[in-house]
Design a protein around this motif. Structure first.
Motif, PDB file in Angstrom:
ATOM      1  N   SER A  90      14.221  -6.153  33.950  1.00 30.35           N
ATOM      2  CA  SER A  90      12.941  -5.666  34.486  1.00 30.35           C
ATOM      3  C   SER A  90      12.633  -4.266  33.987  1.00 30.35           C
ATOM      4  O   SER A  90      11.465  -3.925  33.748  1.00 30.35           O
ATOM      5  N   TRP A  91      13.691  -3.430  33.804  1.00 32.39           N
ATOM      6  CA  TRP A  91      13.467  -2.092  33.250  1.00 32.39           C
ATOM      7  C   TRP A  91      12.954  -2.203  31.819  1.00 32.39           C
ATOM      8  O   TRP A  91      12.028  -1.505  31.425  1.00 32.39           O
ATOM      9  N   PHE A  92      13.560  -3.108  31.055  1.00 34.56           N
ATOM     10  CA  PHE A  92      13.132  -3.272  29.664  1.00 34.56           C
ATOM     11  C   PHE A  92      11.716  -3.839  29.575  1.00 34.56           C
ATOM     12  O   PHE A  92      10.947  -3.489  28.678  1.00 34.56           O
ATOM     13  N   GLU A  93      11.337  -4.711  30.514  1.00 30.80           N
ATOM     14  CA  GLU A  93      10.007  -5.319  30.490  1.00 30.80           C
ATOM     15  C   GLU A  93       8.892  -4.300  30.717  1.00 30.80           C
ATOM     16  O   GLU A  93       7.726  -4.561  30.394  1.00 30.80           O
ATOM     17  N   GLU A  94       9.248  -3.116  31.262  1.00 29.36           N
ATOM     18  CA  GLU A  94       8.249  -2.051  31.365  1.00 29.36           C
ATOM     19  C   GLU A  94       7.712  -1.668  29.991  1.00 29.36           C
ATOM     20  O   GLU A  94       6.635  -1.088  29.865  1.00 29.36           O
ATOM     21  N   GLY A  95       8.475  -1.991  28.928  1.00 28.51           N
ATOM     22  CA  GLY A  95       8.029  -1.699  27.575  1.00 28.51           C
ATOM     23  C   GLY A  95       6.741  -2.405  27.209  1.00 28.51           C
ATOM     24  O   GLY A  95       6.050  -2.000  26.260  1.00 28.51           O
ATOM     25  N   ASN A  96       6.388  -3.469  27.938  1.00 31.65           N
ATOM     26  CA  ASN A  96       5.111  -4.150  27.692  1.00 31.65           C
ATOM     27  C   ASN A  96       3.925  -3.246  27.983  1.00 31.65           C
ATOM     28  O   ASN A  96       2.808  -3.505  27.509  1.00 31.65           O
ATOM     29  N   TYR A  97       4.166  -2.201  28.784  1.00 32.55           N
ATOM     30  CA  TYR A  97       3.088  -1.285  29.164  1.00 32.55           C
ATOM     31  C   TYR A  97       3.195   0.055  28.447  1.00 32.55           C
ATOM     32  O   TYR A  97       2.386   0.950  28.679  1.00 32.55           O
ATOM     33  N   PHE A  98       4.211   0.193  27.567  1.00 28.26           N
ATOM     34  CA  PHE A  98       4.428   1.459  26.872  1.00 28.26           C
ATOM     35  C   PHE A  98       3.699   1.454  25.533  1.00 28.26           C
ATOM     36  O   PHE A  98       3.852   0.533  24.732  1.00 28.26           O
ATOM     37  N   LEU A  99       2.888   2.473  25.301  1.00 26.16           N
ATOM     38  CA  LEU A  99       2.113   2.601  24.059  1.00 26.16           C
ATOM     39  C   LEU A  99       2.868   3.549  23.131  1.00 26.16           C
ATOM     40  O   LEU A  99       2.813   4.770  23.300  1.00 26.16           O
ATOM     41  N   TYR A 100       3.592   2.985  22.162  1.00 18.30           N
ATOM     42  CA  TYR A 100       4.504   3.786  21.345  1.00 18.30           C
ATOM     43  C   TYR A 100       3.783   4.885  20.578  1.00 18.30           C
ATOM     44  O   TYR A 100       4.252   6.022  20.524  1.00 18.30           O
ATOM     45  N   LEU A 101       2.650   4.583  19.956  1.00 17.06           N
ATOM     46  CA  LEU A 101       1.978   5.556  19.092  1.00 17.06           C
ATOM     47  C   LEU A 101       1.553   6.809  19.851  1.00 17.06           C
ATOM     48  O   LEU A 101       1.556   7.910  19.307  1.00 17.06           O
ATOM     49  N   SER A 102       1.195   6.654  21.120  1.00 15.03           N
ATOM     50  CA  SER A 102       0.780   7.814  21.920  1.00 15.03           C
ATOM     51  C   SER A 102       1.907   8.338  22.793  1.00 15.03           C
ATOM     52  O   SER A 102       1.807   9.434  23.355  1.00 15.03           O
ATOM     53  N   GLY A 103       2.983   7.561  22.921  1.00 16.93           N
ATOM     54  CA  GLY A 103       4.087   7.976  23.782  1.00 16.93           C
ATOM     55  C   GLY A 103       3.725   7.946  25.253  1.00 16.93           C
ATOM     56  O   GLY A 103       4.344   8.630  26.062  1.00 16.93           O
ATOM     57  N   ARG A 104       2.744   7.127  25.614  1.00 20.88           N
ATOM     58  CA  ARG A 104       2.273   7.086  27.002  1.00 20.88           C
ATOM     59  C   ARG A 104       2.390   5.680  27.573  1.00 20.88           C
ATOM     60  O   ARG A 104       2.478   4.695  26.841  1.00 20.88           O
ATOM     61  N   CYS A 105       2.360   5.615  28.904  1.00 13.07           N
ATOM     62  CA  CYS A 105       2.372   4.350  29.617  1.00 13.07           C
ATOM     63  C   CYS A 105       0.932   3.993  29.984  1.00 13.07           C
ATOM     64  O   CYS A 105       0.094   4.882  30.238  1.00 13.07           O
TER      65      CYS A 105
END
Length: 410
Positions: A90-105
């Motif tokens: 579930s912690w890893f699935e938070e990555g679905n909401y992480f925007l890598y290019l901006s470094g924001r959630c």
């Protein structure tokens, strides 16, 4: 080594948690170029158990340990609903909401568990669980402690947790092996075993155990090729690099020039220490002299937190082309670390042996008689040994007492 029951988990669970972390870390998107392999650490597990017994996700743990800059992931769940494996997933699935290019959630979403789990330079983990009662109902607290921790901020902005690129392409020299299992998507940086690959000149001999040259008296340099001799007026002579370390308030090759502390702002402040990035380039010893004129020293990096933050800050400058100039020989930055033949090792300008290192893959390689250390742009600002006469920009470091003197002079 503590007994497994102290953390609420057995050896089998330890192995499963580490394997799951490494499997998930290999699967980030975009792919990570500098993701490190994780190992289990029992001391971290004991700290995780101490925090789990508090039965609250926001509880602050006061502890004494050999670790600094620990990162945490915590989760409180109804007893029996989720396993530790489910929680980590579930912690890893938070990555679905992480925007890598901006470094924001994404707005109204949580990503801090994910960014800690995939923080590239975190290499050790220890976890624990604890049964808790809330309003008479059984709940279970899950806690993982990570070292070095992550989720650092620079000037109010959360850092991106890893560098994107082909896996293992940006491993440091201390983590230059590449670990990959059948269920991994990418590889993870791990500690390798490398042979010696250097030879000494006529004024020294090779120490095979450290792969460094031991110089004869009166000679220095990586290949013992330089004669030295100098007098210091207000400072101490450093025979290993043929230079003076000036007392605060003095500068110049012989520490004879009295200077005043300047009134400068910091590019980055980390734990009370000011780091100033130069706008001009110079040789290593020219850079060291400039920092002394300003009442400071060339930057020293003693832990992963400082390395992560400085690398992130410089990469932001690099991306905005603020460090591109036709007068600069490179896009790299000097720090205050040089090779010292008498001790067969690198040492900081203040004389200490480094307890932390972040050399880029394949470094130090001593090519070009590189006795001085830079933060190298092409290696995600990990360390590289370089010729000291190279024209680099540099980073000066000013301790809290120097900053106080600036303020007193305003």
């Amino acid at each position: 080594m503590q007994s497994p029951h102290l953390t609420g988990l057995g050896v089998k669970e330890h192995t499963q948690i580490v394997a799951q972390h490494n499997r998930l870390r290999s699967r980030v998107r975009p792919m990570a170029a500098n993701m490190q392999k994780m190992e289990w650490n029992e001391e971290l597990a004991v700290l995780a158990k101490e925090r789990a017994t508090l039965c609250h996700t926001n509880s602050l743990l006061q502890h004494t340990s050999s670790f600094s800059h620990i990162g945490w992931n915590t989760q409180l769940s109804v007893c029996g609903v989720a396993s530790f494996s489910d929680i980590v997933d579930s912690w890893f699935e938070e990555g679905n909401y992480f925007l890598y290019l901006s470094g924001r959630c994404k707005e109204n979403s949580t990503c801090h568990h994910y960014t800690q789990l995939v923080w590239a330079t975190t290499s050790q983990v220890g976890c624990a669980s604890q049964l808790c009662l809330r309003d008479g109902e059984p709940w279970e607290m899950f806690v993982c402690a990570y070292y070095p921790g992550g989720n650092w901020e620079v000037n109010g902005r959360l850092m991106i947790p890893y560098k994107s690129g082909l896996y293992c392409s940006l491993c440091t020299s201390s983590m230059s092996g590449c670990f990959r299992l059948w269920d991994h998507v990418g590889g993870l940086c791990e500690i390798p075993k490398n042979p010696c690959r250097m030879h000494c000149g006529q004024h020294g001999h090779l120490n095979a155990s450290s792969c460094k040259c031991k110089c004869d008296p009166g000679f220095t340099g990586r290949f013992c090729q330089v004669r030295c001799g100098i007098q210091c007026v207000h400072g101490r002579f450093k025979e290993e690099e043929c230079s003076c370390l000036c007392d605060v308030g003095y500068s110049g090759a012989e520490c004879a020039d009295k200077v005043q502390f300047p009134f400068h702002s910091c590019a980055v402040t980390i734990d009370g220490t000011c780091f100033m990035v130069s706008s001009t380039a110079d040789t290593y010893y020219g850079a060291k002299s400039h920092c002394q004129v300003l009442g400071g020293i060339l930057a020293q990096i003693h832990n992963q937190k400082v390395q992560d933050i400085l690398a992130f800050y410089l990469s932001e400058l690099d991306a905005s082309n603020e460090i591109t100039n036709i007068n600069f020989e490179t896009r790299n930055f000097w720090i205050g670390l040089t090779y010292k033949p008498p001790t067969d090792s690198f040492r900081w300008d203040t004389g200490e042996f480094p307890q932390f290192g972040s050399f880029a893959f394949g470094q130090p390689d001593s090519q070009g008689f590189g006795n001085c250390v830079e933060l190298q742009a092409l290696s995600a600002f990990n360390w590289n040994d370089q010729r000291c006469k190279t024209q680099n920009r540099y980073i000066c470091q000013h301790a809290a007492e120097h900053i106080a003197k600036w303020e007193d002079g305003r």
